[in-house]
Design an enzyme around this catalytic site. Structure first.
Site, PDB file in Angstrom:
ATOM      1  N   ARG A   1     -10.721   0.250  14.617  1.00  9.16           N
ATOM      2  CA  ARG A   1     -10.758   0.939  13.324  1.00  9.16           C
ATOM      3  C   ARG A   1     -11.895   0.384  12.471  1.00  9.16           C
ATOM      4  O   ARG A   1     -12.885   1.059  12.242  1.00  9.16           O
ATOM      5  CB  ARG A   1      -9.406   0.713  12.624  1.00  9.16           C
ATOM      6  CG  ARG A   1      -8.727   1.960  12.195  1.00  9.16           C
ATOM      7  CD  ARG A   1      -7.280   1.818  11.780  1.00  9.16           C
ATOM      8  NE  ARG A   1      -6.831   0.577  11.169  1.00  9.16           N
ATOM      9  CZ  ARG A   1      -5.597   0.401  10.704  1.00  9.16           C
ATOM     10  NH1 ARG A   1      -4.714   1.384  10.774  1.00  9.16           N
ATOM     11  NH2 ARG A   1      -5.226  -0.745  10.180  1.00  9.16           N
TER      12      ARG A   1
ATOM     13  N   LYS B   1       0.848  -1.200   0.000  1.00 10.92           N
ATOM     14  CA  LYS B   1       0.000   0.000   0.000  1.00 10.92           C
ATOM     15  C   LYS B   1       0.882   1.248   0.000  1.00 10.92           C
ATOM     16  O   LYS B   1       2.089   1.169   0.276  1.00 10.92           O
ATOM     17  CB  LYS B   1      -0.909  -0.014   1.234  1.00 10.92           C
ATOM     18  CG  LYS B   1      -0.164   0.020   2.574  1.00 10.92           C
ATOM     19  CD  LYS B   1      -1.104  -0.269   3.737  1.00 10.92           C
ATOM     20  CE  LYS B   1      -0.353  -0.234   5.061  1.00 10.92           C
ATOM     21  NZ  LYS B   1      -1.188  -0.717   6.174  1.00 10.92           N
TER      22      LYS B   1
ATOM     23  N   TYR C   1      15.432  31.285   5.169  1.00 14.59           N
ATOM     24  CA  TYR C   1      14.239  31.999   5.627  1.00 14.59           C
ATOM     25  C   TYR C   1      14.315  32.250   7.121  1.00 14.59           C
ATOM     26  O   TYR C   1      14.708  31.378   7.896  1.00 14.59           O
ATOM     27  CB  TYR C   1      12.976  31.171   5.357  1.00 14.59           C
ATOM     28  CG  TYR C   1      12.508  31.182   3.926  1.00 14.59           C
ATOM     29  CD1 TYR C   1      12.079  32.360   3.319  1.00 14.59           C
ATOM     30  CD2 TYR C   1      12.478  30.005   3.202  1.00 14.59           C
ATOM     31  CE1 TYR C   1      11.629  32.351   2.001  1.00 14.59           C
ATOM     32  CE2 TYR C   1      12.026  29.985   1.885  1.00 14.59           C
ATOM     33  CZ  TYR C   1      11.602  31.170   1.290  1.00 14.59           C
ATOM     34  OH  TYR C   1      11.160  31.158  -0.001  1.00 14.59           O
TER      35      TYR C   1
ATOM     36  N   MET D   1      11.166  24.871   0.553  1.00 19.65           N
ATOM     37  CA  MET D   1      10.356  23.929  -0.226  1.00 19.65           C
ATOM     38  C   MET D   1      11.233  23.037  -1.105  1.00 19.65           C
ATOM     39  O   MET D   1      10.992  21.846  -1.245  1.00 19.65           O
ATOM     40  CB  MET D   1       9.365  24.708  -1.103  1.00 19.65           C
ATOM     41  CG  MET D   1       8.347  23.834  -1.799  1.00 19.65           C
ATOM     42  SD  MET D   1       7.294  24.786  -2.914  1.00 19.65           S
ATOM     43  CE  MET D   1       6.392  25.807  -1.774  1.00 19.65           C
TER      44      MET D   1
HETATM   45  C1  PLP Z   1      -0.522  -1.556   6.949  1.00 23.27           C
HETATM   46  C2  PLP Z   1      -1.103  -2.813   7.435  1.00 23.27           C
HETATM   47  C3  PLP Z   1      -0.296  -3.955   7.591  1.00 23.27           C
HETATM   48  C4  PLP Z   1       1.206  -3.920   7.448  1.00 23.27           C
HETATM   49  O1  PLP Z   1       1.751  -3.359   8.614  1.00 23.27           O
HETATM   50  P1  PLP Z   1       3.325  -3.412   8.887  1.00 23.27           P
HETATM   51  O2  PLP Z   1       3.439  -2.925  10.267  1.00 23.27           O
HETATM   52  O3  PLP Z   1       3.946  -2.481   7.908  1.00 23.27           O
HETATM   53  O4  PLP Z   1       3.738  -4.809   8.678  1.00 23.27           O
HETATM   54  C5  PLP Z   1      -0.913  -5.144   7.930  1.00 23.27           C
HETATM   55  N1  PLP Z   1      -2.247  -5.200   8.132  1.00 23.27           N
HETATM   56  C6  PLP Z   1      -3.043  -4.120   8.021  1.00 23.27           C
HETATM   57  C7  PLP Z   1      -4.496  -4.264   8.273  1.00 23.27           C
HETATM   58  C8  PLP Z   1      -2.501  -2.887   7.685  1.00 23.27           C
HETATM   59  O5  PLP Z   1      -3.290  -1.818   7.594  1.00 23.27           O
END
Ligand code: PLP
Length: 367
Positions: free
Chosen positions: A136, A40, A263, A310
């Protein structure tokens, strides 16, 4: 954002470090356990397509956070299962079917909404999320899990997995972890229909809590070679950071005592000093709080002086260097190393965020 290719700032990603980190973990968990690589957020800044293409033969599937990240991988030719870890609203069911993406379903309300809109769940691949204490997403009771799974099956959904997520697997105190584990185990044991893939393990769980592994692991940060606990827990084996961030000096000058830099004129030279300028700044993810941190030049630590702009930062040099001299912001130079974890400590955040904040302006180069 377009990548800026014609300046000497780039992130180098060592893909074989990622595959060797995956093998390190796989060598230490039961062989039958499936491995999902979490790619992700553009593979935590490393480049999702490049990483997934490189490791696809090593893993059983991938995890992404939303439907667009899944579509990106499919369009790049990735064929393995792709699980979307976040909730996708029922309106996108057809897109999930078109791209053979596995949806996370986290509540009965989702199923009811899909049915109200007469959306077709036939053949849709599904993992059910359980909220065992993360707060969550996910069902929060056995009754809801059973109702949801039977409803999904009746609607033609293919319920392939059930999973939960730990809130504290990266902490030394494991009492909350144990509570979540007990809740999830009991829920799974009580299911009328138990899906084939049961998973709860993020990187931290795979490293420090073998008892939380079940039949699959979701490996994120560990495959990129960093410690998910930051500095709290010791890694049980060696993994290799995959990303280095480099730039180069594009301007070098000797300034007299009393010269203001940047700056706000927050830095004034206290003697005759060599000052170097690098072409990166907060728009690249090198945030303003990096003022006072170091970069590495020729094996030496050089402090960032003056505000981070920046697009540029200024560093104090021990001597004159030619234009184009390499500067390491994350990585090693001589016997000095800066980890994303060190950057995170300076910022009061976590290494995950340091990697994810590297912006698209920074080109990724692969070796
Ligand atoms: C991001 C995520 C992971 C991976 O987490 P890491 O700590 O990077 O291994 C696994 N499961 C869920 C549900 C996540 O959101």
């Amino acid at each position: 954002m377009i990548s800026s290719l014609h300046r000497p700032t780039l992130a180098k990603v060592n893909l074989s470090a990622i595959s060797s980190n995956i093998k390190q973990v796989q060598g230490r968990i039961p062989q039958a356990v499936k491995t999902f690589a979490v790619v992700k957020a553009n593979a935590y800044g490393h480049g999702a397509v490049a990483v997934a293409s490189h490791v696809q033969r090593l893993v059983d599937g991938f995890c992404v956070s939303n439907i667009d990240e899944g579509v990106e991988l499919r369009q790049a030719g990735i064929r393995k299962p792709i699980l979307i870890l976040g909730v996708v609203l029922p309106d996108e069911i057809a897109l999930a079917r078109d791209y053979r993406l596995t949806l996370t379903v986290a509540s009965l309300e989702w199923l009811e909404a899909a049915q109200q809109k007469q959306l077709d769940l036939e053949g849709i691949l599904i993992h059910v999320a359980v909220d065992s204490g993360m707060g969550r997403i996910g069902v929060r009771s056995l009754a809801e899990a059973n109702d949801l799974i039977s409803g999904l099956l009746k609607a033609g959904g293919q319920v392939r997995g059930i999973f939960t997520h730990f809130a504290t697997a990266d902490e030394a105190d494991d009492h909350k972890f144990q509570e979540q584990l007990a809740f999830f185990k009991e829920l799974v044991a009580g299911l009328d229909y138990c899906p084939e893939i049961v998973h709860a393990s993020n990187s931290a769980t795979s490293l420090w809590h073998r008892e939380g592994i079940f039949t699959a692991v979701r490996l994120g940060l560990v495959i990129y070679g960093l410690n998910p606990s930051g500095c709290e827990l010791t890694l049980p084996y060696t993994i290799k950071p995959a990303l280095t961030l480099e730039s180069a000096l594009v301007h070098v000058k000797k300034v007299p005592v009393g010269t203001d830099i940047g700056y706000g004129a927050t830095y004034t030279s206290s003697e005759e000093e060599w000052i170097g300028t690098l072409p990166l700044g907060y728009a690249d993810g090198w945030t303003r709080d990096m003022q006072g941190f170091d970069v590495l030049i020729d094996g030496q630590r050089c402090p960032i002086v003056g505000r981070v702009s920046m697009d540029q930062i200024t560093v104090k040099l021990p001597q004159s260097y030619p234009l184009g001299t390499k500067v390491t912001l994350i990585g090693s130079s001589g016997d000095q190393t800066i980890l994303a974890t060190d950057v995170a400590q300076k910022r009061g955040t976590i290494n995950y965020e340091v990697l994810c904040l590297l912006s698209d302006r920074v080109p990724r180069e692969y070796d």
